[in-house]
Design a protein around this motif. Structure first.
Motif, PDB file in Angstrom:
ATOM      1  N   SER A  21      -7.900   6.481   5.701  1.00 47.61           N
ATOM      2  CA  SER A  21      -7.464   5.223   6.318  1.00 47.61           C
ATOM      3  C   SER A  21      -6.017   5.319   6.785  1.00 47.61           C
ATOM      4  O   SER A  21      -5.647   4.757   7.823  1.00 47.61           O
ATOM      5  CB  SER A  21      -7.622   4.059   5.335  1.00 47.61           C
ATOM      6  N   LEU A  22      -5.179   6.056   6.049  1.00 45.82           N
ATOM      7  CA  LEU A  22      -3.788   6.254   6.459  1.00 45.82           C
ATOM      8  C   LEU A  22      -3.708   7.069   7.742  1.00 45.82           C
ATOM      9  O   LEU A  22      -2.859   6.814   8.603  1.00 45.82           O
ATOM     10  CB  LEU A  22      -2.996   6.941   5.343  1.00 45.82           C
ATOM     11  N   ILE A  23      -4.601   8.064   7.875  1.00 46.59           N
ATOM     12  CA  ILE A  23      -4.637   8.865   9.098  1.00 46.59           C
ATOM     13  C   ILE A  23      -5.138   8.011  10.254  1.00 46.59           C
ATOM     14  O   ILE A  23      -4.585   8.036  11.357  1.00 46.59           O
ATOM     15  CB  ILE A  23      -5.539  10.105   8.904  1.00 46.59           C
ATOM     16  N   LEU A  24      -6.175   7.225   9.999  1.00 46.38           N
ATOM     17  CA  LEU A  24      -6.786   6.409  11.053  1.00 46.38           C
ATOM     18  C   LEU A  24      -5.808   5.392  11.620  1.00 46.38           C
ATOM     19  O   LEU A  24      -5.722   5.197  12.830  1.00 46.38           O
ATOM     20  CB  LEU A  24      -8.022   5.693  10.490  1.00 46.38           C
ATOM     21  N   GLU A  25      -5.037   4.756  10.735  1.00 48.37           N
ATOM     22  CA  GLU A  25      -4.114   3.708  11.200  1.00 48.37           C
ATOM     23  C   GLU A  25      -2.811   4.268  11.741  1.00 48.37           C
ATOM     24  O   GLU A  25      -1.984   3.536  12.279  1.00 48.37           O
ATOM     25  CB  GLU A  25      -3.814   2.736  10.063  1.00 48.37           C
ATOM     26  N   GLY A  26      -2.609   5.583  11.582  1.00 44.31           N
ATOM     27  CA  GLY A  26      -1.411   6.205  12.129  1.00 44.31           C
ATOM     28  C   GLY A  26      -0.253   6.303  11.154  1.00 44.31           C
ATOM     29  O   GLY A  26       0.827   6.749  11.530  1.00 44.31           O
ATOM     30  N   SER A  27      -0.462   5.885   9.910  1.00 42.85           N
ATOM     31  CA  SER A  27       0.606   6.041   8.919  1.00 42.85           C
ATOM     32  C   SER A  27       0.853   7.517   8.630  1.00 42.85           C
ATOM     33  O   SER A  27       1.982   7.940   8.368  1.00 42.85           O
ATOM     34  CB  SER A  27       0.239   5.304   7.622  1.00 42.85           C
TER      35      SER A  27
END
Length: 281
Positions: A21-27
């Motif tokens: 989810s961190l990769i998906l949202e760009g974090s």
């Protein structure tokens, strides 16, 4: 009636889902390196074996990559996409530049629109910080005729990518992040030509400021218009410069061949026009 048993997710799967989810949202962005295994386990408050299993899961999915320097987020579209595209664009200059700018004009207008609507306070701070970096790079250059194109290209590309992040559109973010090299080289190519015209750097700075101000004020339509205007100006200016360069090259070839046209031998206004084309003003 037989009841289906609900199985709790394994800890490793939960850790993998969190990192994904961190990769998906760009974090976590392409190129970002994760903390060392021990430090990351402590940060997430999980066991190292469970974390190791989660990282293996993500690596098999292509979302992480391990090497001698540690574990990092790869380009999600991969070099098989971005490198051939970049090479193709470079082989087909200048026509490919206009196609790419046409694409960017559409995408960046929409990204700026959504950024104005959706940006969090953290997003706005990042957009603002990247714009300040553009201002600083602009001020560091000694003059309009001797700018640091590499430095300004870096901060320019970072500013535009921060807008994609602030748009909170995962397709825009990851497609444009994977095209980061194309964006950077496109910006550098544009600037190397645009900077030969006096005053253009200030115009570009003002256009970036207008995009920045509209996003920070939450004016979505103004942000869209400003972003589209910025790319349209770049495309139109480059087109005019290319036409001017083409005319100049033809004139020089005729002069060198010993068969100048009448226009090449003009005095006064005609010679002034040629000098203007040769000028870096």
């Amino acid at each position: 009636m037989t009841r289906d048993r609900i199985r709790p997710a394994k800890l490793a799967e939960a850790i993998a889902a969190h990192l994904e989810s961190l990769i998906l949202e760009g974090s976590l962005r392409p190129g970002d390196r994760l903390l060392a295994e021990r430090d990351l386990a402590q940060k997430l408050d999980v066991s190292r074996p469970s974390l190791r299993e989660a990282l293996d899961l993500l690596e098999r999915r292509g979302l992480l990559q391990s090497g001698r320097g540690g574990t990092y987020v790869p380009q999600l579209l991969g070099d098989k996409f971005s490198i051939p595209l970049l090479e193709m664009l470079e082989r087909n200059q200048p026509a490919s530049t206009y196609d790419y700018l046409e694409f960017r004009g559409t995408v960046e207008g929409t990204a700026a629109y959504f950024a104005a609507l959706r940006a969090s306070e953290v997003d706005r701070e990042m957009v603002h910080a990247h714009f300040l970096a553009i201002e600083a790079a602009h001020s560091e250059s000694d003059s309009d005729s001797a700018p640091d194109s590499d430095r300004e290209a870096d901060v320019d590309a970072a500013f535009h990518l921060s807008i994609y992040e602030a748009s909170h559109n995962i397709m825009m973010l990851h497609v444009m992040s994977s095209l980061a090299d194309v964006l950077h080289r496109d910006v550098l190519y544009n600037r190397s030509k645009l900077y030969t015209r006096k005053g253009v750097r200030m115009l570009l700075l003002d256009q970036h400021r207008t995009v920045h101000d509209a996003i920070l004020s939450g004016d979505a339509e103004a942000a869209r218009t400003a972003a589209e205007t910025h790319v349209s100006f770049t495309k139109a200016a480059l087109h005019e410069i290319d036409k001017s360069d083409s005319r100049l090259e033809k004139s020089l070839r005729r002069i060198v061949s010993g068969h100048p046209d009448e226009d090449d031998l003009l005095e006064g206004e005609g010679q002034a026009t040629l000098r203007e084309n040769l000028s870096i003003d």
